[in-house]
Design an enzyme around this catalytic site. Structure first.
Site: not given
Ligand SMILES: NC(=O)c1ccc[n+]([C@@H]2O[C@H](COP(=O)([O-])OP(=O)(O)OC[C@H]3O[C@@H](n4cnc5c(N)ncnc54)[C@H](O)[C@@H]3O)[C@@H](O)[C@H]2O)c1
Length: 320
Positions: A31, A36, A116, A143, A147, A206
């Site tokens: 990461d 994060g 997603s 975005y 995905k 919204f």
């Molecule tokens: N939160 C939601 O409701 C939701 C819904 C659908 C899908 N997702 C997917 O779930 C996953 C996690 O989401 P989250 O809410 O935990 O987000 P978050 O931002 O809290 O966590 C993402 C983590 O990935 C790391 N990261 C991102 N791009 C990187 C890269 N290129 N290299 C190294 N590290 C990288 C960031 O440092 C972070 O710690 C994502 O793939 C997101 O698209 C989230």
């Protein structure tokens, strides 16, 4: 054997890591740890790097005999993706290209991919608003496009290189496993409402004229702990699977309207408030709820926790 979890220091990733460790798996996290900052269990190694750093990736795959990868890392803000599409393609798809290349070179063929519901875009649905995995995918922002493209790229390797891929299509994720693991960033409805209340502002809704019971949008809210449990099932499933690609919706199968979520926030927080209604956002479907039958059939997984559990745990993580 060890699982690599990318994005394991983020909101969802940290929950996934904890559940994998609890289930007895060895875990290494890659990461960048910029968005994060969640604490990882002490036995988990954190490699702080970006997925675009190819050399680090190859060194990592040399150092460990990975059983597979849970690829959670991604940029995930819809609005930012519209403003900076190339950044999203570079990070989400460039990063995944590097990851899949390292996996191919080192013959690591099990992948669980964080996808997603955004891949579905604005589907035309029946009155129940339920969407199944074989529905037409047509994302409406960069975005969501990254995905879907990520799913396609990984799926191609199931044909060329015998990869086994499970794409978990998360619906609206909320809640927290404990006070250290809350969602610190306000991109989703529940943290946005909390933030507004903290600033003594009215939470914004919204649109109020959607064809739903109370006129506000309906979405499927799934507890992050339930979601993390689904990953434990998914790593077991993918390890035993034939080479193939499988998309699986991860939701509850039940929808809640924006006003229902806000009423739950009022109940849990004890704060009375009046939401402020503004114009609907372009492209917001009235209702989107997961068909969860495939998750039940293939992963033997169903969500356990309620909307109240989601809101209460999120509130406690924010106000420990
Ligand atoms: N939160 C939601 O409701 C939701 C819904 C659908 C899908 N997702 C997917 O779930 C996953 C996690 O989401 P989250 O809410 O935990 O987000 P978050 O931002 O809290 O966590 C993402 C983590 O990935 C790391 N990261 C991102 N791009 C990187 C890269 N290129 N290299 C190294 N590290 C990288 C960031 O440092 C972070 O710690 C994502 O793939 C997101 O698209 C989230």
């Amino acid at each position: 054997m060890t699982w690599l979890v990318t994005g394991g220091a983020g909101y969802i990733g940290a929950h996934v890591v904890q559940k994998l460790v609890d289930a007895g798996h060895d875990v290494v996290v890659l990461d960048e740890a910029t968005t994060g900052t969640h604490r990882l269990p002490p036995q988990v190694t954190l490699v702080q790097a970006n997925l675009t750093q190819n050399q680090t990736l190859h060194r990592l795959f040399n150092d460990y005999d990975f059983q597979g990868v849970v690829h959670v890392a991604a940029r995930k803000q819809v609005r930012e993706s519209v403003e900076k599409p190339l950044f999203y393609w570079r990070e989400n798809i460039g990063g995944l290209t590097n990851l899949l290349t390292a996996m191919q070179v080192h013959s690591v063929k099990n992948l669980v991919f964080s996808s997603s519901a955004a891949v579905y875009g604005q589907p035309q649905l029946g009155s129940d608003a339920i969407i199944a995995e074989d529905a037409h995918c047509n994302p409406i922002n960069p975005y969501g496009a990254t995905k879907l493209a990520g799913e396609w790229m990984a799926e191609a390797l199931t044909v060329s290189d015998d990869f086994k891929v499970v794409a978990l299509r998360y619906f609206n994720v909320g809640g927290a496993g404990n006070a250290n693991l809350g969602d610190e960033y306000s991109y989703n409805l529940i943290p946005i409402v909390f933030d507004a209340l903290e600033k003594n502002e009215s939470p914004i809704v919204f649109g109020k004229n959607f064809e739903t019971s109370d006129g506000t949008c309906i979405r499927d809210y799934v507890h992050v702990e339930d979601l993390a449990d689904a990953h434990v099932s998914a790593v077991e499933y993918v390890s035993a699977a034939e080479p193939k690609f499988t998309a699986i919706n991860i939701g509850t199968g039940k929808g809640s309207s924006v006003l229902e979520v806000m009423n739950m926030v009022a109940k849990v927080s004890g704060i009375e408030f009046e939401p402020k209604f503004v114009q609907a956002r372009q492209g917001d479907p009235a209702a989107l709820v997961a068909d969860v039958s495939r998750a039940k059939e293939l992963l033997n997984w169903v969500s356990q926790r309620s909307l109240e559990d989601i809101v209460r745990s999120a509130w406690l993580a924010k106000n420990p």
